[in-house]
Structure formats: structure tokens, C-alpha cells
Motif scaffolding. Structure first.
Motif, mmCIF file in Angstrom:
data_model
loop_
_atom_site.group_PDB
_atom_site.id
_atom_site.type_symbol
_atom_site.label_atom_id
_atom_site.label_comp_id
_atom_site.label_asym_id
_atom_site.label_seq_id
_atom_site.Cartn_x
_atom_site.Cartn_y
_atom_site.Cartn_z
ATOM 1 N N LYS A 56 -29.355 -3.962 18.011
ATOM 2 C CA LYS A 56 -28.721 -5.173 17.906
ATOM 3 C C LYS A 56 -29.712 -6.270 18.774
ATOM 4 C CE LYS A 56 -24.728 -7.894 19.225
ATOM 5 N NZ LYS A 56 -22.977 -7.754 19.769
ATOM 6 N N TYR A 57 -30.287 -5.728 19.864
ATOM 7 C CA TYR A 57 -31.105 -6.474 20.686
ATOM 8 C C TYR A 57 -32.499 -6.281 20.744
ATOM 9 C CZ TYR A 57 -26.757 -8.266 22.415
ATOM 10 O OH TYR A 57 -25.362 -8.720 22.569
ATOM 11 N N GLY A 58 -32.892 -5.314 19.745
ATOM 12 C CA GLY A 58 -34.591 -5.148 19.682
ATOM 13 C C GLY A 58 -34.974 -4.305 20.707
ATOM 14 N N GLY A 59 -34.121 -3.447 21.395
ATOM 15 C CA GLY A 59 -34.495 -2.411 22.312
ATOM 16 C C GLY A 59 -35.400 -1.184 21.751
ATOM 17 N N VAL A 60 -36.059 -0.603 22.506
ATOM 18 C CA VAL A 60 -36.713 0.715 21.786
ATOM 19 C C VAL A 60 -36.614 1.969 22.887
ATOM 20 C CG1 VAL A 60 -38.001 -0.638 20.301
ATOM 21 C CG2 VAL A 60 -38.902 -0.036 22.480
ATOM 22 N N TYR A 61 -36.562 3.110 22.274
ATOM 23 C CA TYR A 61 -36.925 4.238 23.197
ATOM 24 C C TYR A 61 -37.327 5.556 22.650
ATOM 25 C CZ TYR A 61 -32.812 6.839 20.999
ATOM 26 O OH TYR A 61 -31.886 7.455 20.360
ATOM 27 N N LYS A 62 -37.672 5.459 21.326
ATOM 28 C CA LYS A 62 -38.681 6.426 20.504
ATOM 29 C C LYS A 62 -38.901 5.733 19.261
ATOM 30 C CE LYS A 62 -34.259 8.490 18.455
ATOM 31 N NZ LYS A 62 -33.540 9.544 18.079
ATOM 32 N N GLY A 63 -40.047 6.274 18.669
ATOM 33 C CA GLY A 63 -40.649 5.735 17.440
ATOM 34 C C GLY A 63 -40.045 6.673 16.302
ATOM 35 N N ASN A 64 -40.957 6.604 15.102
ATOM 36 C CA ASN A 64 -40.721 7.565 13.829
ATOM 37 C C ASN A 64 -40.830 9.011 14.177
ATOM 38 O OD1 ASN A 64 -40.997 8.481 11.257
ATOM 39 N ND2 ASN A 64 -41.446 6.504 10.401
ATOM 40 N N PRO A 65 -39.871 9.643 13.650
ATOM 41 C CA PRO A 65 -39.921 10.976 13.931
ATOM 42 C C PRO A 65 -40.895 11.785 12.897
ATOM 43 C CG PRO A 65 -37.969 10.506 12.580
ATOM 44 C CD PRO A 65 -38.584 9.115 13.096
ATOM 45 N N LYS A 66 -41.605 11.150 11.983
ATOM 46 C CA LYS A 66 -42.404 11.534 11.187
ATOM 47 C C LYS A 66 -44.061 11.596 11.740
ATOM 48 C CE LYS A 66 -39.475 10.813 6.914
ATOM 49 N NZ LYS A 66 -39.561 10.136 5.648
ATOM 50 N N ASP A 67 -44.063 10.365 12.573
ATOM 51 C CA ASP A 67 -45.421 10.065 13.229
ATOM 52 C C ASP A 67 -45.663 11.119 14.337
ATOM 53 O OD1 ASP A 67 -45.905 8.535 10.945
ATOM 54 O OD2 ASP A 67 -45.323 6.987 12.132
ATOM 55 N N LYS A 68 -46.902 11.656 14.610
ATOM 56 C CA LYS A 68 -46.981 12.611 15.746
ATOM 57 C C LYS A 68 -47.816 11.471 16.745
ATOM 58 C CE LYS A 68 -47.586 16.859 16.082
ATOM 59 N NZ LYS A 68 -48.168 18.061 15.824
ATOM 60 N N TYR A 69 -47.062 10.305 17.234
ATOM 61 C CA TYR A 69 -47.491 9.437 18.035
ATOM 62 C C TYR A 69 -46.813 9.465 19.205
ATOM 63 C CZ TYR A 69 -49.843 7.178 14.162
ATOM 64 O OH TYR A 69 -50.618 6.717 12.746
ATOM 65 N N LEU A 70 -47.362 9.382 20.275
ATOM 66 C CA LEU A 70 -46.724 9.398 21.620
ATOM 67 C C LEU A 70 -47.112 8.073 22.434
ATOM 68 C CD1 LEU A 70 -47.696 13.113 22.606
ATOM 69 C CD2 LEU A 70 -45.221 12.242 21.767
ATOM 70 N N TYR A 71 -46.179 7.845 23.276
ATOM 71 C CA TYR A 71 -46.136 6.525 23.982
ATOM 72 C C TYR A 71 -46.201 6.634 25.561
ATOM 73 C CZ TYR A 71 -45.854 4.976 19.223
ATOM 74 O OH TYR A 71 -45.930 4.813 17.898
ATOM 75 N N LEU A 72 -47.101 6.311 26.340
ATOM 76 C CA LEU A 72 -46.892 7.042 27.754
ATOM 77 C C LEU A 72 -46.707 5.862 28.507
ATOM 78 C CD1 LEU A 72 -47.386 9.347 29.580
ATOM 79 C CD2 LEU A 72 -49.802 8.806 29.444
ATOM 80 N N THR A 73 -45.750 5.868 29.527
ATOM 81 C CA THR A 73 -45.061 4.906 30.129
ATOM 82 C C THR A 73 -45.217 5.316 31.596
ATOM 83 O OG1 THR A 73 -42.840 5.011 30.122
ATOM 84 C CG2 THR A 73 -44.026 3.838 28.266
ATOM 85 N N PHE A 74 -45.342 4.246 32.520
ATOM 86 C CA PHE A 74 -45.337 4.727 34.058
ATOM 87 C C PHE A 74 -44.399 3.546 34.732
ATOM 88 C CE2 PHE A 74 -49.198 6.814 32.959
ATOM 89 C CZ PHE A 74 -49.074 7.984 33.493
ATOM 90 N N ASP A 75 -43.536 4.137 35.656
ATOM 91 C CA ASP A 75 -42.765 2.778 36.492
ATOM 92 C C ASP A 75 -43.527 3.003 37.903
ATOM 93 O OD1 ASP A 75 -41.092 2.624 34.453
ATOM 94 O OD2 ASP A 75 -39.331 3.484 35.491
ATOM 95 N N ASN A 76 -43.626 1.940 38.358
ATOM 96 C CA ASN A 76 -44.645 1.831 39.617
ATOM 97 C C ASN A 76 -43.657 0.780 40.620
ATOM 98 O OD1 ASN A 76 -46.567 2.465 37.654
ATOM 99 N ND2 ASN A 76 -48.003 2.360 39.416
ATOM 100 N N GLY A 77 -42.945 1.513 41.475
ATOM 101 C CA GLY A 77 -42.098 0.668 42.317
ATOM 102 C C GLY A 77 -42.945 0.657 43.671
ATOM 103 N N TYR A 78 -43.543 1.472 44.033
ATOM 104 C CA TYR A 78 -44.496 1.599 45.444
ATOM 105 C C TYR A 78 -45.693 2.774 45.129
ATOM 106 C CZ TYR A 78 -42.040 5.883 46.750
ATOM 107 O OH TYR A 78 -41.486 7.550 46.645
ATOM 108 N N GLU A 79 -46.665 2.398 45.909
ATOM 109 C CA GLU A 79 -47.702 3.477 45.722
ATOM 110 C C GLU A 79 -47.571 4.773 46.683
ATOM 111 O OE1 GLU A 79 -50.774 5.363 44.430
ATOM 112 O OE2 GLU A 79 -50.011 3.513 43.443
ATOM 113 N N ASN A 80 -47.916 5.868 46.005
ATOM 114 C CA ASN A 80 -48.041 7.075 46.983
ATOM 115 C C ASN A 80 -49.301 7.818 46.865
ATOM 116 O OD1 ASN A 80 -46.671 8.773 48.385
ATOM 117 N ND2 ASN A 80 -46.032 10.176 46.747
ATOM 118 N N GLY A 81 -50.314 7.032 46.422
ATOM 119 C CA GLY A 81 -51.839 7.643 46.453
ATOM 120 C C GLY A 81 -52.222 8.531 45.439
ATOM 121 N N TYR A 82 -51.252 8.572 44.320
ATOM 122 C CA TYR A 82 -51.489 9.013 43.012
ATOM 123 C C TYR A 82 -51.957 8.359 41.960
ATOM 124 C CZ TYR A 82 -49.385 12.933 46.047
ATOM 125 O OH TYR A 82 -49.142 13.641 46.773
ATOM 126 N N THR A 83 -52.028 7.130 42.077
ATOM 127 C CA THR A 83 -52.191 6.229 40.692
ATOM 128 C C THR A 83 -53.718 6.400 40.420
ATOM 129 O OG1 THR A 83 -50.257 4.623 41.170
ATOM 130 C CG2 THR A 83 -51.949 4.050 39.753
#
Length: 262
Positions: A56-83
Motif C-alpha cells: 500500500k505504501y511502497g515499502g520493501v523487504y525482499k526482491g524477486n524470488p527468481k533473481d539471485k540478487y542480494l542487497y546488503l544493508t547496514f544500520d549505523n547507530g554508533y561506531e564500535n571500531g569495525y566499520t
């Protein structure tokens, strides 16, 4: 006449006590994001009700099951030395990512944010103060989003900000509508594990198994850069997924491939 006066007074009193009630004309029932995990290459599924709200609102959480594509996302609230290590791996493997940042991260780590953009990654909006946005007013939601966009532009020159990950994974129809009005697409996820708790890191093997056991075509993968395990295992995960025939795409690619419309 008397009845009309009483009604008018009641409406006045109601809006005085609840000045932001107009926002609740659209449902503000909190949705705590969750889904049935993917398994054996089958996609994760959030269920009919959640799927309908996102559509309804155009939100997403996964893509087409036929495509072997991956989408890498990170949440960054604070830094812990690994970025920095994570960025090194992404650069080496030529993998695009989107980093959803908070106000704290922008203020405390401007050089890392600059590096993300300089190396071709996207900065997404994770709100300024990480509130439950279903519990604040329309004006406050808009301010949370605007401050991140403005500070990102000031630091990096990235003028456009199109993607939002709701803090704490909490959203509602009201907050989705507000985000749409501000030009945002909600980006949720279909693969995650409890990597955000720095006191519960279980080692690279555990991280590897947690990710690989849930992998599926079209997965939007959520990882947290505060995780030592993620930093240690990311290169191996990427290389092994490439060997399985997966390709990593950006969120801009996702929008073109899936032809998402708000």
C-alpha cells in the motif's frame, strides 16, 4: 443550538488535549517488523497483513524470488571500531551497500560517512535520535528525517535521500504515509540475526551460519557494523555467496529491477 455548541466544545477540547490527532486518521497501530525466516533457499515471508501494508505504501523487504540478487544493508547507530574493516571488504569485493545512519553517527563519525559516499555507497535515513516514530507527532517525524538528510548533505554532498529504515523496526501506516510525503521508501529486511548486541557475539562461525542458513534470492540483508563477528566473516560470506551464483546489487538497482512505486 445547544447541542451544536456542546459538540463544537467537545471537538475543541479533544483537539486541545490531543493536538496531533489528525495524524491518527491513518492507522497508527505500531507494527513491529518481523517475518518467518527464509530456509533452504526459500524466501522469508512477513505474512499477508504485513505484505499488504508494505504494498500500500511502497515499502520493501525482499526482491524477486527468481533473481539471485542480494542487497546488503547496514544500520549505523554508533561506531564500535569495525566499520573501516567492513568498508575495506566491500571495496575489495566491489559490493555496493546502503548504510542507514542516525544523528549520533553523523556527528561522531563524519569521516567514515564521507568515505561511504566516496566509495559509492548510499546513505539512508535511520532518524536523528532513534525514537519510536509511532509515538511522536507528525512534525517531530518530519524533523527527525530532515535533520539526517541535511547533515548528510552537509558532510558528504549527497543531496538526495530516498530510503528510510524505521528505528527499532517499528512503523505504522501513519509513519509510512508521512515518510512517503517526505519522499522516502521504507526499506525493511528479510534476513537478519541478533548481531547488534555487542555483549552477545558468538564468533565468526556463528555469524556465518546465521547468515548463510537464511539466504535466499532477493534477500535484503540487515547487518550491524558494531558486530565484531560481522567484520570478521563478511569477506567469506560475500565470496561464498558469489560462488553460489548470487550478485550484490544496490538499493537503487532494487528500485529499478522491482519497479517499486509509492
Amino acid at each position: 443550538m445547544k447541542k451544536g455548541f456542546v459538540t463544537a466544545f467537545a471537538v475543541f477540547l479533544f483537539f486541545s488535549v490531543f493536538p496531533h490527532v489528525e495524524t491518527f486518521a491513518i492507522a497508527n497501530t505500531p507494527i513491529h517488523w518481523g517475518f518467518n525466516k527464509g530456509k533452504n533457499g526459500q524466501q522469508a515471508d512477513a505474512g499477508a497483513a504485513y505484505n499488504a501494508v508494505l504494498q500500500k505504501y511502497g515499502g520493501v523487504y525482499k526482491g524477486n524470488p527468481k533473481d539471485k540478487y542480494l542487497y546488503l544493508t547496514f544500520d549505523n547507530g554508533y561506531e564500535n571500531g569495525y566499520t573501516p574493516k567492513i568498508l575495506d571488504v566491500l571495496k575489495k569485493e566491489k559490493v555496493p551497500a546502503i548504510f542507514f545512519v542516525t544523528g549520533h553517527y553523523l556527528k561522531s563519525q563524519p569521516d567514515l560517512v564521507k568515505r561511504m559516499v566516496a566509495e559509492g555507497h548510499i546513505i539512508g535515513n535511520h532518524s536523528w535520535g532513534h525514537p519510536d516514530m509511532t509515538q511522536i507527532s507528525d512534525a517531530q517525524v518530519r524533523e527527525e528525517l530532515a535533520k539526517v538528510k541535511e547533515e548528510t548533505a552537509r558532510i558528504t554532498g549527497q543531496k538526495e535521500m530516498k530510503y528510510l529504515r524505521p528505528p527499532r523496526g517499528i512503523l505504522s501506516e501513519r509513519t509510512m504515509q508521512l515518510a512517503n510525503e517526505e519522499g522516502y521508501t521504507h526499506v525493511l529486511w528479510s534476513l537478519a540475526y541478533q548481531d547488534w548486541d555487542v555483549n552477545r557475539q558468538h564468533g565468526a562461525r556463528y555469524a556465518y551460519d546465521s547468515i548463510m542458513s537464511q539466504i535466499h534470492p532477493g534477500a535484503i540483508i540487515l547487518l550491524h557494523t558494531v558486530s565484531k563477528d560481522n567484520a570478521e566473516v563478511l569477506e567469506r560470506v560475500i565470496k561464498d555467496l558469489k560462488k553460489q551464483g548470487y550478485k550484490f546489487k544496490s538499493m537503487d538497482d532494487f528500485m529499478k529491477i522491482e519497479k517499486v512505486k509509492k
